[in-house]
Design a protein around this motif. Structure first.
Motif, PDB file in Angstrom:
ATOM      1  N   TRP A  34       0.843  -1.196   0.000  1.00  0.00           N
ATOM      2  CA  TRP A  34       0.000   0.000   0.000  1.00  0.00           C
ATOM      3  C   TRP A  34       0.881   1.250   0.000  1.00  0.00           C
ATOM      4  O   TRP A  34       1.907   1.312   0.697  1.00  0.00           O
ATOM      5  N   TYR A  35       0.447   2.247  -0.769  1.00  0.00           N
ATOM      6  CA  TYR A  35       1.160   3.510  -0.867  1.00  0.00           C
ATOM      7  C   TYR A  35       0.173   4.653  -0.689  1.00  0.00           C
ATOM      8  O   TYR A  35      -0.982   4.570  -1.111  1.00  0.00           O
ATOM      9  N   GLN A  36       0.668   5.740  -0.085  1.00  0.00           N
ATOM     10  CA  GLN A  36      -0.123   6.971   0.044  1.00  0.00           C
ATOM     11  C   GLN A  36       0.486   8.029  -0.867  1.00  0.00           C
ATOM     12  O   GLN A  36       1.703   8.279  -0.812  1.00  0.00           O
ATOM     13  N   GLN A  37      -0.356   8.653  -1.699  1.00  0.00           N
ATOM     14  CA  GLN A  37       0.125   9.712  -2.576  1.00  0.00           C
ATOM     15  C   GLN A  37      -0.625  10.996  -2.267  1.00  0.00           C
ATOM     16  O   GLN A  37      -1.780  11.161  -2.674  1.00  0.00           O
ATOM     17  N   ALA A  38       0.029  11.900  -1.555  1.00  0.00           N
ATOM     18  CA  ALA A  38      -0.561  13.213  -1.295  1.00  0.00           C
ATOM     19  C   ALA A  38      -0.518  14.042  -2.573  1.00  0.00           C
ATOM     20  O   ALA A  38       0.275  13.771  -3.484  1.00  0.00           O
ATOM     21  N   LEU A  39      -1.348  15.036  -2.643  1.00  0.00           N
ATOM     22  CA  LEU A  39      -1.457  15.860  -3.844  1.00  0.00           C
ATOM     23  C   LEU A  39      -0.114  16.494  -4.187  1.00  0.00           C
ATOM     24  O   LEU A  39       0.535  17.113  -3.340  1.00  0.00           O
ATOM     25  N   GLY A  40       0.313  16.303  -5.421  1.00  0.00           N
ATOM     26  CA  GLY A  40       1.562  16.893  -5.878  1.00  0.00           C
ATOM     27  C   GLY A  40       2.823  16.198  -5.400  1.00  0.00           C
ATOM     28  O   GLY A  40       3.925  16.718  -5.585  1.00  0.00           O
ATOM     29  N   GLN A  41       2.676  15.035  -4.801  1.00  0.00           N
ATOM     30  CA  GLN A  41       3.823  14.292  -4.270  1.00  0.00           C
ATOM     31  C   GLN A  41       3.937  12.921  -4.928  1.00  0.00           C
ATOM     32  O   GLN A  41       2.989  12.441  -5.547  1.00  0.00           O
ATOM     33  N   GLY A  42       5.088  12.298  -4.743  1.00  0.00           N
ATOM     34  CA  GLY A  42       5.236  10.913  -5.161  1.00  0.00           C
ATOM     35  C   GLY A  42       4.649   9.989  -4.110  1.00  0.00           C
ATOM     36  O   GLY A  42       4.543  10.356  -2.939  1.00  0.00           O
ATOM     37  N   PRO A  43       4.262   8.797  -4.507  1.00  0.00           N
ATOM     38  CA  PRO A  43       3.717   7.842  -3.530  1.00  0.00           C
ATOM     39  C   PRO A  43       4.721   7.502  -2.440  1.00  0.00           C
ATOM     40  O   PRO A  43       5.925   7.421  -2.700  1.00  0.00           O
ATOM     41  N   GLN A  44       4.207   7.303  -1.227  1.00  0.00           N
ATOM     42  CA  GLN A  44       5.021   6.908  -0.074  1.00  0.00           C
ATOM     43  C   GLN A  44       4.568   5.527   0.397  1.00  0.00           C
ATOM     44  O   GLN A  44       3.372   5.282   0.551  1.00  0.00           O
ATOM     45  N   PHE A  45       5.530   4.655   0.664  1.00  0.00           N
ATOM     46  CA  PHE A  45       5.259   3.278   1.071  1.00  0.00           C
ATOM     47  C   PHE A  45       4.662   3.238   2.471  1.00  0.00           C
ATOM     48  O   PHE A  45       5.234   3.823   3.403  1.00  0.00           O
ATOM     49  N   ILE A  46       3.512   2.554   2.610  1.00  0.00           N
ATOM     50  CA  ILE A  46       2.889   2.403   3.932  1.00  0.00           C
ATOM     51  C   ILE A  46       3.308   1.071   4.553  1.00  0.00           C
ATOM     52  O   ILE A  46       3.907   1.022   5.620  1.00  0.00           O
ATOM     53  N   PHE A  47       2.940  -0.028   3.900  1.00  0.00           N
ATOM     54  CA  PHE A  47       3.347  -1.360   4.346  1.00  0.00           C
ATOM     55  C   PHE A  47       3.088  -2.397   3.260  1.00  0.00           C
ATOM     56  O   PHE A  47       2.484  -2.101   2.231  1.00  0.00           O
ATOM     57  N   GLN A  48       3.615  -3.605   3.510  1.00  0.00           N
ATOM     58  CA  GLN A  48       3.488  -4.713   2.568  1.00  0.00           C
ATOM     59  C   GLN A  48       3.044  -5.970   3.317  1.00  0.00           C
ATOM     60  O   GLN A  48       3.529  -6.245   4.416  1.00  0.00           O
ATOM     61  N   TYR A  49       2.152  -6.717   2.681  1.00  0.00           N
ATOM     62  CA  TYR A  49       1.657  -7.958   3.270  1.00  0.00           C
ATOM     63  C   TYR A  49       2.006  -9.147   2.397  1.00  0.00           C
ATOM     64  O   TYR A  49       1.895  -9.101   1.157  1.00  0.00           O
ATOM     65  N   TYR A  50       2.422 -10.208   3.069  1.00  0.00           N
ATOM     66  CA  TYR A  50       2.733 -11.479   2.410  1.00  0.00           C
ATOM     67  C   TYR A  50       2.382 -12.599   3.371  1.00  0.00           C
ATOM     68  O   TYR A  50       2.727 -12.517   4.564  1.00  0.00           O
ATOM     69  N   GLU A  51       1.717 -13.615   2.883  1.00  0.00           N
ATOM     70  CA  GLU A  51       1.280 -14.749   3.717  1.00  0.00           C
ATOM     71  C   GLU A  51       0.538 -14.258   4.957  1.00  0.00           C
ATOM     72  O   GLU A  51       0.768 -14.735   6.084  1.00  0.00           O
ATOM     73  N   GLU A  52      -0.305 -13.282   4.749  1.00  0.00           N
ATOM     74  CA  GLU A  52      -1.201 -12.739   5.767  1.00  0.00           C
ATOM     75  C   GLU A  52      -0.484 -12.036   6.918  1.00  0.00           C
ATOM     76  O   GLU A  52      -1.083 -11.767   7.960  1.00  0.00           O
ATOM     77  N   GLU A  53       0.794 -11.720   6.695  1.00  0.00           N
ATOM     78  CA  GLU A  53       1.570 -11.025   7.733  1.00  0.00           C
ATOM     79  C   GLU A  53       2.136  -9.731   7.156  1.00  0.00           C
ATOM     80  O   GLU A  53       2.473  -9.661   5.964  1.00  0.00           O
ATOM     81  N   GLU A  54       2.290  -8.725   8.010  1.00  0.00           N
ATOM     82  CA  GLU A  54       2.957  -7.493   7.599  1.00  0.00           C
ATOM     83  C   GLU A  54       4.447  -7.772   7.499  1.00  0.00           C
ATOM     84  O   GLU A  54       5.098  -8.079   8.507  1.00  0.00           O
ATOM     85  N   ARG A  55       5.003  -7.626   6.326  1.00  0.00           N
ATOM     86  CA  ARG A  55       6.407  -7.978   6.114  1.00  0.00           C
ATOM     87  C   ARG A  55       7.326  -6.766   6.202  1.00  0.00           C
ATOM     88  O   ARG A  55       8.457  -6.883   6.636  1.00  0.00           O
ATOM     89  N   GLN A  56       6.843  -5.625   5.715  1.00  0.00           N
ATOM     90  CA  GLN A  56       7.636  -4.410   5.767  1.00  0.00           C
ATOM     91  C   GLN A  56       6.687  -3.272   6.121  1.00  0.00           C
ATOM     92  O   GLN A  56       5.499  -3.326   5.791  1.00  0.00           O
ATOM     93  N   ARG A  57       7.233  -2.227   6.735  1.00  0.00           N
ATOM     94  CA  ARG A  57       6.417  -1.082   7.085  1.00  0.00           C
ATOM     95  C   ARG A  57       7.203   0.198   6.852  1.00  0.00           C
ATOM     96  O   ARG A  57       8.403   0.246   7.144  1.00  0.00           O
ATOM     97  N   GLY A  58       6.539   1.189   6.326  1.00  0.00           N
ATOM     98  CA  GLY A  58       7.142   2.497   6.143  1.00  0.00           C
ATOM     99  C   GLY A  58       6.953   3.357   7.378  1.00  0.00           C
ATOM    100  O   GLY A  58       6.516   2.886   8.431  1.00  0.00           O
ATOM    101  N   ASN A  59       7.239   4.629   7.244  1.00  0.00           N
ATOM    102  CA  ASN A  59       7.199   5.551   8.371  1.00  0.00           C
ATOM    103  C   ASN A  59       5.792   6.133   8.548  1.00  0.00           C
ATOM    104  O   ASN A  59       5.564   7.323   8.328  1.00  0.00           O
ATOM    105  N   PHE A  60       4.871   5.284   8.912  1.00  0.00           N
ATOM    106  CA  PHE A  60       3.489   5.710   9.148  1.00  0.00           C
ATOM    107  C   PHE A  60       3.084   5.313  10.561  1.00  0.00           C
ATOM    108  O   PHE A  60       3.522   4.286  11.076  1.00  0.00           O
TER     109      PHE A  60
END
Lengths: 113, 116
Positions: A34-60
């Motif tokens: 999942w990524y968040q893209q604020a207006l006029g900005q590039g997307p920012q990484f929120i987190f990633q899921y694999y095998e029903e678990e959160e594998r990586q997380r951004g600065n949210f």
């Protein structure tokens, strides 16, 4: 072959409310990011899921949480909405193995009033 | 930490003239680099990717990019702009040395305007 499907396409919420966004990955993909893209900005990484678990997380903050289901679909939940959470939320799916294969959905436009 | 910097926030060209969108990267190891395009109210579409094979990468719709390690650059070019190329372009680096699904780190974007 369906790509990545996100729902809803647009959403308006009030400050303090909670929201759930949904994503169905491309067929054959087992990883959802999942990524968040604020207006006029590039997307920012929120987190990633694999095998029903959160594998990586951004600065949210912890207000942002997610879930992945056995069929690989995913939800993004945001609690205690702030005006600053207004953004386009993008879901990307990919295969865990087998070469680069990110596919992005068209996003959910969230407006917090 | 890895990062990308897009050197121009806005580029304006006339239809039929060349396009150059500039991107510099920072990485402590050989990076995986990408260019994505985003048309208004649409999702992100992959234009091309560099993953340590040929340094000149050809993508869709006539776009190409050249990986230059000595200059830490990955500029996007197209010989002749079409009106349909008007969009937002993102230079992206993938985090993680060998992860197939490492998170993507996006630049701030370059808006390409194509004048008739």
């Amino acid at each position: 072959d369906a790509g990545v499907t996100q729902s809803p396409t647009h959403l308006i919420k009030t400050r303090g409310q909670q929201v759930t966004l949904r994503c169905s990955p491309k067929s054959g993909h087992d990883t959802v990011s999942w990524y968040q893209q604020a207006l006029g900005q590039g997307p920012q990484f929120i987190f990633q899921y694999y095998e029903e678990e959160e594998r990586q997380r951004g600065n949210f903050p912890d207000r942002f949480s997610g879930h992945q289901f056995p069929n690989y679909s995913s939800e993004l939940n945001v609690n205690a909405l702030l005006l600053g959470d207004s953004a386009l939320y993008l879901c990307a799916s990919s295969p865990d193995r087998g070469g680069y294969g990110y596919t992005f959905g068209s996003g959910t436009r969230l407006t917090v009033v | 930490a890895q990062s990308v910097t897009q050197l121009d926030s806005h580029v304006s060209v006339s239809e039929g003239t060349p396009v150059l969108l500039r991107c510099n990267y920072s990485s402590s190891y050989s990076p995986s680099l990408f260019w994505y395009v985003q048309h208004p109210n649409k999702g992100l579409q992959l234009l091309l990717k560099y993953t340590s094979a040929a340094t000149l990468v050809k993508g869709i719709n006539g776009f190409e990019a050249e990986f230059k390690k000595s200059e830490t650059s990955f500029h996007l070019t197209k010989p002749s702009a079409h009106m349909s190329d008007a969009a937002e372009y993102f230079c992206v680096v993938r985090a993680g040395r060998s992860s197939n699904t490492g998170k993507l780190i996006f630049g701030q974007g370059t808006t390409l305007q194509v004048k008739p």
